[in-house]
Design an enzyme around this catalytic site. Structure first.
Site, PDB file in Angstrom:
ATOM      1  N   GLU A  10      -2.731  -8.971   3.356  1.00 36.12           N
ATOM      2  CA  GLU A  10      -3.104  -9.523   4.659  1.00 36.12           C
ATOM      3  C   GLU A  10      -4.605  -9.426   4.912  1.00 36.12           C
ATOM      4  OE1 GLU A  10      -2.568  -5.145   5.531  1.00 36.12           O
ATOM      5  OE2 GLU A  10      -1.699  -6.624   4.168  1.00 36.12           O
TER       6      GLU A  10
ATOM      7  N   HIS B 110      -3.965  -4.682   0.061  1.00 35.48           N
ATOM      8  CA  HIS B 110      -3.536  -5.270   1.332  1.00 35.48           C
ATOM      9  C   HIS B 110      -3.646  -6.797   1.244  1.00 35.48           C
ATOM     10  CE1 HIS B 110      -3.156  -1.631   3.788  1.00 35.48           C
ATOM     11  NE2 HIS B 110      -4.124  -1.154   3.025  1.00 35.48           N
TER      12      HIS B 110
ATOM     13  N   CYS C 299       0.840  -1.198   0.000  1.00 33.28           N
ATOM     14  CA  CYS C 299       0.000   0.000   0.000  1.00 33.28           C
ATOM     15  C   CYS C 299       0.883   1.259   0.000  1.00 33.28           C
ATOM     16  CB  CYS C 299      -0.985  -0.043   1.162  1.00 33.28           C
ATOM     17  SG  CYS C 299      -2.364   1.121   0.956  1.00 33.28           S
TER      18      CYS C 299
END
Length: 201
Positions: A185, A183, A79
């Site tokens: 994750e 992202h 990001c």
């Protein structure tokens, strides 16, 4: 060892948890000497470009990150961490980025029906055979949350793009340097596979 850079501006623990769930050995650090000892580095980031560069400078991390990349060790920006790889950003005119990749970060235009920030699930359109794409199909969905996007001068570093009112760069790849605008994750199975591929590099 994978060093996760803690400079006060990222989802440090969610990134660490995701990597460790996949078998990655990690250390969360803000110490330049520890960065030097890491085979791989992850630079997460959420927030403003200028604040991020200031925090990296305060901790004397900029030379360590550049040296890590110069030694051809693996680097992943996530990001804002990807945006910091570029020379600068429209968000912070006059503030220098890491300058690893040529180009600047731009803001999404305020178009009718187009909300800024770009937030939610969107598709990756592959532009190269990037190693991060192992066992992932083209047009896979990942999770985004950003108002700015990278504009590389060298279009050859664009590994994937995404459509949001325009095609924007969602993954960059240049030799040992990788960056993802989304992202991983937070991107469920696809994001975890990307991180698994990163661990395997």
């Amino acid at each position: 060892m994978i060093g996760i850079i803690d400079y006060g501006m990222g989802n440090i623990h969610s990134v660490q948890k995701a990597l460790e769930s996949l078998g990655g050995q990690t250390i969360v650090t803000n110490q330049p000497e520890e960065v030097n000892d890491c085979a791989k580095v992850v630079l997460p980031g959420v927030g403003a470009f200028s604040d991020a560069m200031l925090e990296l400078e305060k901790r004397d991390l900029i030379p360590a990150l550049k040296e890590h990349i110069r030694k051809r060790r693996i680097f992943l920006g996530i990001c804002l961490g990807m945006q910091l790889l570029f020379a600068g950003s429209e968000e912070a005119k006059g503030v220098k980025g890491l300058g690893v990749l040529k180009g600047a970060v731009k803001r999404f235009e305020n178009k009718k029906g187009l909300k800024v920030p770009h937030m939610g699930w969107n598709q990756l359109k592959f532009r190269s055979k990037c190693p991060l794409f192992q066992n992932i199909e083209d047009n896979a969905y990942v999770y985004f949350c950003h108002s700015y996007y990278a504009g590389p001068e060298d279009k050859g570093v664009i590994a994937a793009s995404t459509d949001y009112g325009r095609d924007f760069t969602s993954i960059v790849w240049q030799e040992n340097v990788y960056g993802v605008q989304f992202h991983p994750e937070k991107s469920q199975a696809i994001g975890l596979q990307i991180l698994k591929n990163f661990i395997s590099l």
